[in-house]
Write an enzyme that holds these catalytic residues in place. Structure first.
Site, short mmCIF file in Angstrom:
data_model
loop_
_atom_site.label_atom_id
_atom_site.label_comp_id
_atom_site.label_asym_id
_atom_site.label_seq_id
_atom_site.Cartn_x
_atom_site.Cartn_y
_atom_site.Cartn_z
N HIS A 46 0.86 -1.18 0.00
CA HIS A 46 0.00 0.00 0.00
C HIS A 46 0.90 1.23 0.00
CE1 HIS A 46 -3.60 -2.40 1.74
NE2 HIS A 46 -3.72 -2.24 0.44
N GLU A 49 1.55 3.64 2.89
CA GLU A 49 2.14 3.10 4.11
C GLU A 49 3.66 3.03 3.97
OE1 GLU A 49 -0.12 -0.54 4.52
OE2 GLU A 49 -1.99 0.59 4.60
N HIS A 153 2.13 -3.73 7.04
CA HIS A 153 1.10 -2.71 6.80
C HIS A 153 1.08 -1.74 7.98
CE1 HIS A 153 -1.19 -4.41 3.32
NE2 HIS A 153 -0.64 -5.54 3.72
N GLU A 206 0.80 -5.31 11.28
CA GLU A 206 0.28 -3.94 11.17
C GLU A 206 0.97 -3.05 12.19
OE1 GLU A 206 -2.24 -2.17 9.56
OE2 GLU A 206 -3.23 -3.71 8.35
ZN LIG Z 1 -2.07 -1.69 4.17
#
Ligand SMILES: [Zn+2]
Length: 234
Positions: A46, A49, A153, A206
């Site tokens: 992403h 990020e 992430h 994350e």
């Molecule tokens: Zn992500």
């Protein structure tokens, strides 16, 4: 493994291989391990990020020699990273583009900040695996055959693994973040679902909503331990 002195960590000491090209033509780079690949860690799927790329790069730059058994992808979505977009240059959320049983053609949404509703729309791609970055990552994993993959992430502050496997348990313990079997909303076509359907242990790591400096002190050492090969989870 001995770590490099701080004055040396400005550069990445080894050249990567290229495992494909992004839609805009940027190389998709992988830093291969010295021996058999046991673990793959990828960041930046992403493009909003970027802290995942920063943290994994810092960890790689601290190593005094190549990782014995861990492959590293710093930028799984280089087009998104240079444009600052979550999706790739074609407006596709790559983490909804993997060929899974639950892939759907409907637009997908995400939150613009942690406190906003999920109302920003992206495409899951014209078909499962329609994007160059997605298919290249699949081919890389099929070639490397890692026992496990960690997808970095941010900023949900949890360790997500549908199987609650031993690597996820180790990460939850080390980070102090909760271990969850599901992120709490549907993620059709996600990398995690793709791995689960193929028997690959995929852990979504994350990062919390925090500063790069805090990531350097709190999460980069954990990534260094994984890269240095001293962690046994199976
Ligand atoms: Zn992500």
């Amino acid at each position: 493994m001995k770590l490099r002195p701080r004055q040396d960590i400005g550069t990445i000491p080894w050249e990567p291989d290229t495992y494909g090209n992004s839609h805009l033509g940027f190389p998709l780079e992988v830093w291969r391990p010295a021996r058999t690949c046991k673990l793959l860690i990828h960041a930046g799927i992403h493009g909003e990020e970027g802290e995942t790329t920063f943290a994994l790069s810092r960890a790689l730059r601290l190593l005094s020699e190549p990782s014995p058994d861990c492959a590293v992808v710093l930028a799984a979505n280089p087009d998104g990273l240079i444009r600052g977009t979550r999706g790739n240059a074609r407006g596709v959320d790559l983490n909804r583009n993997f060929p899974t049983r639950d892939w759907r053609p409907d637009p997908v949404t995400h939150r613009s900040t942690l406190t906003d509703p999920s109302d920003v729309v992206l495409s899951p791609g014209s078909a499962p695996g329609s994007e160059a970055e997605t298919t290249a990552l699949i081919r890389l994993i099929e070639e490397l055959k890692p026992e496990a993959v960690i997808a970095l992430h941010a900023p949900l502050a949890c360790i997500d693994d549908a199987k609650l496997g031993p690597l996820a348990q180790w990460l939850a313990e080390r980070t102090g973040m909760p271990l969850v079997a599901d992120i709490g909303y549907p993620t059709p076509g996600s990398f995690g679902s793709w791995g689960a359907e193929r028997g690959i242990a995929v852990v979504t790591y994350e990062f919390p909503l925090t500063t790069n400096d805090a990531l350097f002190y709190e999460h980069v050492p954990i990534l260094v331990d994984l890269l240095a090969g001293g962690v046994s989870w199976s």
